[in-house]
Design a protein around this motif. Structure first.
Motif, PDB file in Angstrom:
ATOM      1  N   VAL A   1       0.853  -1.181   0.000  1.00 53.42           N
ATOM      2  CA  VAL A   1       0.000   0.000   0.000  1.00 53.42           C
ATOM      3  C   VAL A   1       0.891   1.234   0.000  1.00 53.42           C
ATOM      4  N   ASP A   2       0.535   2.196  -0.849  1.00 51.27           N
ATOM      5  CA  ASP A   2       1.269   3.461  -0.919  1.00 51.27           C
ATOM      6  C   ASP A   2       0.315   4.622  -0.681  1.00 51.27           C
ATOM      7  N   LYS A   3       0.864   5.750  -0.199  1.00 50.39           N
ATOM      8  CA  LYS A   3       0.084   6.981  -0.125  1.00 50.39           C
ATOM      9  C   LYS A   3       0.117   7.631  -1.497  1.00 50.39           C
ATOM     10  N   ASP A   4      -1.013   8.181  -1.911  1.00 48.21           N
ATOM     11  CA  ASP A   4      -1.065   8.886  -3.190  1.00 48.21           C
ATOM     12  C   ASP A   4      -0.313  10.205  -3.072  1.00 48.21           C
ATOM     13  N   ASP A   5       0.332  10.625  -4.150  1.00 46.55           N
ATOM     14  CA  ASP A   5       1.117  11.856  -4.112  1.00 46.55           C
ATOM     15  C   ASP A   5       0.294  13.103  -4.424  1.00 46.55           C
ATOM     16  N   MET A   6      -0.975  12.931  -4.842  1.00 40.91           N
ATOM     17  CA  MET A   6      -1.800  14.095  -5.185  1.00 40.91           C
ATOM     18  C   MET A   6      -3.003  14.282  -4.264  1.00 40.91           C
ATOM     19  N   VAL A   7      -3.606  13.188  -3.820  1.00 41.29           N
ATOM     20  CA  VAL A   7      -4.834  13.264  -3.022  1.00 41.29           C
ATOM     21  C   VAL A   7      -4.493  12.939  -1.569  1.00 41.29           C
ATOM     22  N   PRO A   8      -4.647  13.921  -0.668  1.00 41.44           N
ATOM     23  CA  PRO A   8      -4.331  13.679   0.747  1.00 41.44           C
ATOM     24  C   PRO A   8      -5.175  12.533   1.324  1.00 41.44           C
ATOM     25  N   ASP A   9      -4.576  11.732   2.151  1.00 45.18           N
ATOM     26  CA  ASP A   9      -5.238  10.622   2.853  1.00 45.18           C
ATOM     27  C   ASP A   9      -5.728   9.508   1.939  1.00 45.18           C
ATOM     28  N   MET A  10      -5.316   9.505   0.685  1.00 44.24           N
ATOM     29  CA  MET A  10      -5.701   8.427  -0.233  1.00 44.24           C
ATOM     30  C   MET A  10      -4.610   7.367  -0.227  1.00 44.24           C
ATOM     31  N   LEU A  11      -5.043   6.126  -0.065  1.00 42.52           N
ATOM     32  CA  LEU A  11      -4.118   5.001  -0.132  1.00 42.52           C
ATOM     33  C   LEU A  11      -4.299   4.293  -1.459  1.00 42.52           C
ATOM     34  N   VAL A  12      -3.204   3.902  -2.076  1.00 47.84           N
ATOM     35  CA  VAL A  12      -3.218   3.207  -3.357  1.00 47.84           C
ATOM     36  C   VAL A  12      -2.908   1.738  -3.093  1.00 47.84           C
ATOM     37  N   LEU A  13      -3.845   0.888  -3.485  1.00 47.41           N
ATOM     38  CA  LEU A  13      -3.684  -0.552  -3.279  1.00 47.41           C
ATOM     39  C   LEU A  13      -3.077  -1.193  -4.516  1.00 47.41           C
ATOM     40  N   PRO A  14      -2.361  -2.290  -4.354  1.00 44.80           N
ATOM     41  CA  PRO A  14      -1.798  -2.977  -5.522  1.00 44.80           C
ATOM     42  C   PRO A  14      -2.907  -3.452  -6.466  1.00 44.80           C
ATOM     43  N   PRO A  15      -2.633  -3.485  -7.765  1.00 48.23           N
ATOM     44  CA  PRO A  15      -3.627  -3.974  -8.729  1.00 48.23           C
ATOM     45  C   PRO A  15      -4.151  -5.356  -8.338  1.00 48.23           C
ATOM     46  N   GLY A  16      -5.446  -5.548  -8.502  1.00 44.50           N
ATOM     47  CA  GLY A  16      -6.059  -6.834  -8.201  1.00 44.50           C
ATOM     48  C   GLY A  16      -6.483  -7.010  -6.756  1.00 44.50           C
ATOM     49  N   THR A  17      -6.164  -6.038  -5.897  1.00 43.39           N
ATOM     50  CA  THR A  17      -6.557  -6.128  -4.489  1.00 43.39           C
ATOM     51  C   THR A  17      -8.068  -5.953  -4.384  1.00 43.39           C
ATOM     52  N   ASP A  18      -8.740  -6.867  -3.695  1.00 40.40           N
ATOM     53  CA  ASP A  18     -10.186  -6.769  -3.509  1.00 40.40           C
ATOM     54  C   ASP A  18     -10.489  -6.595  -2.029  1.00 40.40           C
ATOM     55  N   MET A  19     -10.915  -5.409  -1.666  1.00 39.43           N
ATOM     56  CA  MET A  19     -11.208  -5.084  -0.270  1.00 39.43           C
ATOM     57  C   MET A  19     -12.713  -4.990  -0.008  1.00 39.43           C
ATOM     58  N   HIS A  20     -13.537  -5.296  -0.996  1.00 37.12           N
ATOM     59  CA  HIS A  20     -14.985  -5.084  -0.882  1.00 37.12           C
ATOM     60  C   HIS A  20     -15.626  -5.770   0.327  1.00 37.12           C
ATOM     61  N   LYS A  21     -15.092  -6.890   0.781  1.00 33.49           N
ATOM     62  CA  LYS A  21     -15.686  -7.612   1.907  1.00 33.49           C
ATOM     63  C   LYS A  21     -14.908  -7.426   3.208  1.00 33.49           C
ATOM     64  N   HIS A  22     -13.909  -6.553   3.201  1.00 27.88           N
ATOM     65  CA  HIS A  22     -13.126  -6.284   4.411  1.00 27.88           C
ATOM     66  C   HIS A  22     -14.014  -5.530   5.408  1.00 27.88           C
ATOM     67  N   PRO A  23     -13.923  -5.869   6.708  1.00 22.94           N
ATOM     68  CA  PRO A  23     -14.766  -5.207   7.709  1.00 22.94           C
ATOM     69  C   PRO A  23     -14.645  -3.681   7.727  1.00 22.94           C
ATOM     70  N   LEU A  24     -13.476  -3.132   7.444  1.00 25.64           N
ATOM     71  CA  LEU A  24     -13.346  -1.671   7.412  1.00 25.64           C
ATOM     72  C   LEU A  24     -14.211  -1.067   6.306  1.00 25.64           C
ATOM     73  N   VAL A  25     -14.359  -1.789   5.217  1.00 22.55           N
ATOM     74  CA  VAL A  25     -15.187  -1.320   4.103  1.00 22.55           C
ATOM     75  C   VAL A  25     -16.659  -1.574   4.396  1.00 22.55           C
ATOM     76  N   THR A  26     -17.002  -2.780   4.818  1.00 23.87           N
ATOM     77  CA  THR A  26     -18.410  -3.108   5.060  1.00 23.87           C
ATOM     78  C   THR A  26     -18.991  -2.312   6.227  1.00 23.87           C
ATOM     79  N   ASP A  27     -18.150  -1.895   7.177  1.00 24.44           N
ATOM     80  CA  ASP A  27     -18.612  -1.091   8.315  1.00 24.44           C
ATOM     81  C   ASP A  27     -18.625   0.412   8.026  1.00 24.44           C
ATOM     82  N   GLY A  28     -18.204   0.813   6.830  1.00 26.27           N
ATOM     83  CA  GLY A  28     -18.231   2.225   6.467  1.00 26.27           C
ATOM     84  C   GLY A  28     -17.101   3.049   7.040  1.00 26.27           C
ATOM     85  N   LYS A  29     -16.028   2.402   7.478  1.00 26.26           N
ATOM     86  CA  LYS A  29     -14.863   3.129   8.005  1.00 26.26           C
ATOM     87  C   LYS A  29     -13.923   3.548   6.887  1.00 26.26           C
TER      88      LYS A  29
END
Length: 98
Positions: A1-29
């Motif tokens: 995971v990298d921080k984006d260089d243009m958008v503050p607080d944006m994290l860039v995930l590696p291609p193919g990463t699927d976070m759709h069912k991760h609790p942080l995503v499903t809980d709205g965090k």
């Protein structure tokens, strides 16, 4: 995971990463959103207390991003013409706590 260089607080995930069912995503965090969409709120750079109109708001990711940048202070009028998409928008806003 990298921080984006243009958008503050944006994290860039590696291609193919699927976070759709991760609790942080499903809980709205954490919200998954493309960089182009994130750049809209970042470019506006709203301040707490502002009044903002999101004229084409569904599914709501930009709306909740704006709310986060405003620290929950101010108001956002989020508009959506399509009834089904409006339901998705409402769900997204509720899930985020915005």
């Amino acid at each position: 995971v990298d921080k984006d260089d243009m958008v503050p607080d944006m994290l860039v995930l590696p291609p193919g990463t699927d976070m759709h069912k991760h609790p942080l995503v499903t809980d709205g965090k954490v919200f998954l959103q493309g960089k182009a969409s994130c750049m809209v709120a970042a470019a506006l750079s709203p301040k707490p207390g502002w009044k903002v109109i999101d004229a084409c708001a569904a599914p709501g990711n930009k709306t909740v991003h704006l709310a986060a940048l405003m620290n929950g202070e101010g108001s956002i009028i989020a508009c959506e013409l399509n009834k089904e998409r409006a339901k998705t928008l409402q769900h997204t806003v509720r899930r985020s706590g915005a």
